[in-house]
Design a protein around this motif. Structure first.
Motif, PDB file in Angstrom:
ATOM      1  N   PHE A 110      13.636  -0.576 -26.354  1.00 54.89           N
ATOM      2  CA  PHE A 110      13.895  -0.433 -25.086  1.00 54.89           C
ATOM      3  C   PHE A 110      13.970   0.764 -24.199  1.00 54.89           C
ATOM      4  CE2 PHE A 110      16.464  -0.142 -21.150  1.00 54.89           C
ATOM      5  CZ  PHE A 110      15.727  -1.353 -20.173  1.00 54.89           C
ATOM      6  N   CYS A 111      14.376   1.734 -24.633  1.00 58.02           N
ATOM      7  CA  CYS A 111      14.125   3.079 -24.303  1.00 58.02           C
ATOM      8  C   CYS A 111      12.690   3.633 -24.258  1.00 58.02           C
ATOM      9  CB  CYS A 111      14.915   4.097 -24.680  1.00 58.02           C
ATOM     10  SG  CYS A 111      16.996   3.810 -24.498  1.00 58.02           S
ATOM     11  N   THR A 112      12.026   3.076 -25.390  1.00 59.87           N
ATOM     12  CA  THR A 112      10.724   3.627 -25.504  1.00 59.87           C
ATOM     13  C   THR A 112       9.657   2.844 -24.427  1.00 59.87           C
ATOM     14  OG1 THR A 112      11.043   4.252 -27.671  1.00 59.87           O
ATOM     15  CG2 THR A 112       8.698   3.781 -27.008  1.00 59.87           C
ATOM     16  N   TRP A 113       9.962   1.609 -24.189  1.00 55.01           N
ATOM     17  CA  TRP A 113       9.330   0.842 -23.326  1.00 55.01           C
ATOM     18  C   TRP A 113       9.574   1.072 -22.057  1.00 55.01           C
ATOM     19  CZ3 TRP A 113      11.439  -2.314 -19.591  1.00 55.01           C
ATOM     20  CH2 TRP A 113      10.628  -3.170 -18.769  1.00 55.01           C
ATOM     21  N   SER A 114      10.767   1.647 -21.575  1.00 55.81           N
ATOM     22  CA  SER A 114      11.179   1.959 -20.303  1.00 55.81           C
ATOM     23  C   SER A 114      10.509   3.177 -19.988  1.00 55.81           C
ATOM     24  CB  SER A 114      12.665   1.969 -20.084  1.00 55.81           C
ATOM     25  OG  SER A 114      13.052   2.351 -18.775  1.00 55.81           O
ATOM     26  N   LEU A 115      10.532   4.334 -21.112  1.00 59.10           N
ATOM     27  CA  LEU A 115       9.894   5.642 -20.734  1.00 59.10           C
ATOM     28  C   LEU A 115       8.604   5.404 -20.550  1.00 59.10           C
ATOM     29  CD1 LEU A 115      12.129   7.714 -23.211  1.00 59.10           C
ATOM     30  CD2 LEU A 115      11.828   8.017 -20.903  1.00 59.10           C
ATOM     31  N   ARG A 116       7.622   4.605 -21.563  1.00 57.12           N
ATOM     32  CA  ARG A 116       6.226   4.406 -21.268  1.00 57.12           C
ATOM     33  C   ARG A 116       6.170   3.925 -19.843  1.00 57.12           C
ATOM     34  NH1 ARG A 116       3.559   1.673 -25.888  1.00 57.12           N
ATOM     35  NH2 ARG A 116       1.597   2.576 -24.856  1.00 57.12           N
ATOM     36  N   ARG A 117       6.934   2.663 -19.575  1.00 53.35           N
ATOM     37  CA  ARG A 117       6.602   2.185 -18.142  1.00 53.35           C
ATOM     38  C   ARG A 117       6.612   3.283 -17.085  1.00 53.35           C
ATOM     39  NH1 ARG A 117      11.181  -1.013 -16.234  1.00 53.35           N
ATOM     40  NH2 ARG A 117      10.492  -0.797 -13.961  1.00 53.35           N
ATOM     41  N   ASP A 118       7.730   4.048 -17.074  1.00 58.58           N
ATOM     42  CA  ASP A 118       8.079   5.222 -16.240  1.00 58.58           C
ATOM     43  C   ASP A 118       6.924   6.159 -16.078  1.00 58.58           C
ATOM     44  OD1 ASP A 118      10.129   4.075 -14.617  1.00 58.58           O
ATOM     45  OD2 ASP A 118      11.654   5.390 -15.790  1.00 58.58           O
ATOM     46  N   TRP A 119       6.436   6.582 -17.212  1.00 60.16           N
ATOM     47  CA  TRP A 119       5.406   7.698 -17.177  1.00 60.16           C
ATOM     48  C   TRP A 119       4.071   7.044 -16.819  1.00 60.16           C
ATOM     49  CZ3 TRP A 119       7.083   8.901 -22.975  1.00 60.16           C
ATOM     50  CH2 TRP A 119       8.164   9.967 -23.017  1.00 60.16           C
ATOM     51  N   ARG A 120       3.732   5.844 -17.047  1.00 61.11           N
ATOM     52  CA  ARG A 120       2.548   5.269 -16.600  1.00 61.11           C
ATOM     53  C   ARG A 120       2.553   5.189 -15.116  1.00 61.11           C
ATOM     54  NH1 ARG A 120       1.757   0.699 -21.125  1.00 61.11           N
ATOM     55  NH2 ARG A 120       0.955   1.812 -22.524  1.00 61.11           N
ATOM     56  N   ALA A 121       3.744   4.625 -14.535  1.00 57.04           N
ATOM     57  CA  ALA A 121       3.549   4.557 -13.326  1.00 57.04           C
ATOM     58  C   ALA A 121       3.922   5.783 -12.305  1.00 57.04           C
ATOM     59  CB  ALA A 121       5.247   3.877 -12.824  1.00 57.04           C
ATOM     60  N   ARG A 122       4.336   6.975 -13.053  1.00 53.66           N
ATOM     61  CA  ARG A 122       4.191   8.394 -12.482  1.00 53.66           C
ATOM     62  C   ARG A 122       2.738   9.000 -12.645  1.00 53.66           C
ATOM     63  NH1 ARG A 122       6.521  12.963 -16.343  1.00 53.66           N
ATOM     64  NH2 ARG A 122       4.257  12.265 -16.899  1.00 53.66           N
ATOM     65  N   ASP A 123       2.247   8.540 -13.705  1.00 53.67           N
ATOM     66  CA  ASP A 123       0.646   9.186 -13.665  1.00 53.67           C
ATOM     67  C   ASP A 123      -0.314   8.259 -12.751  1.00 53.67           C
ATOM     68  OD1 ASP A 123       1.564  10.903 -15.624  1.00 53.67           O
ATOM     69  OD2 ASP A 123       0.668   9.620 -17.285  1.00 53.67           O
ATOM     70  N   ALA A 124       0.124   7.004 -12.571  1.00 55.56           N
ATOM     71  CA  ALA A 124      -0.601   6.408 -11.632  1.00 55.56           C
ATOM     72  C   ALA A 124      -0.511   6.496 -10.090  1.00 55.56           C
ATOM     73  CB  ALA A 124      -0.389   4.687 -11.655  1.00 55.56           C
ATOM     74  N   GLN A 125       0.926   6.908 -10.024  1.00 53.46           N
ATOM     75  CA  GLN A 125       1.124   7.581  -8.521  1.00 53.46           C
ATOM     76  C   GLN A 125       0.504   8.845  -8.245  1.00 53.46           C
ATOM     77  OE1 GLN A 125       5.367   7.641  -7.837  1.00 53.46           O
ATOM     78  NE2 GLN A 125       5.071   6.955  -5.667  1.00 53.46           N
ATOM     79  N   ILE A 126       0.520   9.694  -9.383  1.00 55.17           N
ATOM     80  CA  ILE A 126      -0.006  10.950  -9.113  1.00 55.17           C
ATOM     81  C   ILE A 126      -1.629  10.987  -9.021  1.00 55.17           C
ATOM     82  CG2 ILE A 126      -0.521  13.061 -10.359  1.00 55.17           C
ATOM     83  CD1 ILE A 126       2.441  13.237 -11.442  1.00 55.17           C
ATOM     84  N   ALA A 127      -2.075  10.016  -9.326  1.00 57.13           N
ATOM     85  CA  ALA A 127      -3.739   9.782  -9.577  1.00 57.13           C
ATOM     86  C   ALA A 127      -3.935   9.396  -8.085  1.00 57.13           C
ATOM     87  CB  ALA A 127      -4.239   8.773 -10.494  1.00 57.13           C
ATOM     88  N   ARG A 128      -2.975   8.395  -7.670  1.00 59.05           N
ATOM     89  CA  ARG A 128      -3.311   7.878  -6.103  1.00 59.05           C
ATOM     90  C   ARG A 128      -3.066   8.817  -5.020  1.00 59.05           C
ATOM     91  NH1 ARG A 128       1.092   4.788  -4.674  1.00 59.05           N
ATOM     92  NH2 ARG A 128       1.496   6.014  -2.864  1.00 59.05           N
ATOM     93  N   MET A 129      -2.127   9.820  -5.464  1.00 61.00           N
ATOM     94  CA  MET A 129      -1.815  11.078  -4.468  1.00 61.00           C
ATOM     95  C   MET A 129      -3.078  12.013  -4.377  1.00 61.00           C
ATOM     96  SD  MET A 129       1.135  10.387  -2.916  1.00 61.00           S
ATOM     97  CE  MET A 129       2.684   9.641  -3.159  1.00 61.00           C
ATOM     98  N   GLU A 130      -3.625  12.145  -5.635  1.00 58.17           N
ATOM     99  CA  GLU A 130      -4.669  13.180  -5.768  1.00 58.17           C
ATOM    100  C   GLU A 130      -5.896  12.394  -5.101  1.00 58.17           C
ATOM    101  OE1 GLU A 130      -5.375  14.262  -9.845  1.00 58.17           O
ATOM    102  OE2 GLU A 130      -3.592  15.503  -9.806  1.00 58.17           O
ATOM    103  N   ARG A 131      -6.056  11.223  -5.301  1.00 59.21           N
ATOM    104  CA  ARG A 131      -7.257  10.577  -4.598  1.00 59.21           C
ATOM    105  C   ARG A 131      -7.076  10.601  -2.912  1.00 59.21           C
ATOM    106  NH1 ARG A 131      -6.596   6.667  -8.651  1.00 59.21           N
ATOM    107  NH2 ARG A 131      -5.392   5.384  -6.940  1.00 59.21           N
ATOM    108  N   GLU A 132      -5.894  10.542  -2.462  1.00 59.43           N
ATOM    109  CA  GLU A 132      -5.533  10.495  -1.064  1.00 59.43           C
ATOM    110  C   GLU A 132      -5.871  11.766  -0.550  1.00 59.43           C
ATOM    111  OE1 GLU A 132      -1.822   9.294  -0.456  1.00 59.43           O
ATOM    112  OE2 GLU A 132      -2.130   7.107  -0.798  1.00 59.43           O
ATOM    113  N   ALA A 133      -5.692  13.016  -1.286  1.00 54.87           N
ATOM    114  CA  ALA A 133      -5.773  14.467  -0.885  1.00 54.87           C
ATOM    115  C   ALA A 133      -7.182  14.567  -0.982  1.00 54.87           C
ATOM    116  CB  ALA A 133      -5.092  15.203  -2.042  1.00 54.87           C
TER     117      ALA A 133
END
Length: 188
Positions: A110-133
């Motif tokens: 469960f912890c592995t799944w949760s961490l991977r989900r948070d890391w992917r969400a963080r990376d997707a959000q950073i990519a979106r922020m970079e595209r907006e910039a």
């Protein structure tokens, strides 16, 4: 001070160029400047992503700590179960050790799944922020012939970018036309 003056001038130019004039057509052309400097926005994008999801870092830390504890518990439960098997323990002791091992493995999973989900969400959000910039650096040619960065219009106008073939653009404009009077009335 020069940047603020440029920002105000671009905003005034955009406001003057986009005033409703029924006899003329408002145009906004986008041109990519080849000599525009490329900026690394990853630090700014990371900070903006952290502001957008302020508890993600704490959640990653806490879930990581719980996962580490579950991994240590799995190692301990595995050695206890192996020791019980080697010593010829009773069925009740073996079942107890197996239950403990399964719970610890479930916690690690469960912890592995949760961490991977948070890391992917963080990376997707950073990519979106970079595209907006990157889009905010885009140079726009206003209807009056002046050019301005898209980011300079922030707070004054709401930009809608549509990309595609000429047919698609004509269709998108025709689809959006019924909403124009209401948007103009609201000042959007």
């Amino acid at each position: 001070v020069a940047h603020t003056t440029e920002f105000r001038d671009c905003a005034k130019m955009a406001a003057a160029a986009t005033r409703f004039r029924p006899t003329s057509r408002r145009t906004l052309r986008v041109r990519a400047s080849r000599d525009a400097p490329k900026q690394t926005t990853s630090q700014e994008a990371r900070l903006r992503a952290e502001v957008a999801s302020p508890f993600r870092v704490a959640r990653i830390f806490l879930v990581g700590a719980v996962g580490a504890g579950a991994a240590i518990g799995t190692a301990v439960a595995t050695t206890q179960l192996l020791a019980s098997l080697a010593q010829g323990a009773t069925q009740e002791e073996l079942l107890d050790g197996a239950k403990t091992l399964i719970v610890d493995l479930g916690g690690v999973a469960f912890c592995t799944w949760s961490l991977r989900r948070d890391w992917r969400a963080r990376d997707a959000q950073i990519a979106r922020m970079e595209r907006e910039a990157q889009l905010s650096q885009l140079r726009l040619e206003l209807g009056n012939g002046k050019t301005c960065a898209a980011g300079a219009l922030r707070g004054f106008h709401r930009l809608v970018l549509v990309a595609g073939s000429q047919e698609y653009l004509a269709e998108a404009q025709a689809t959006a036309a019924p909403y124009r009077p209401e948007l103009l009335q609201r000042g959007v």
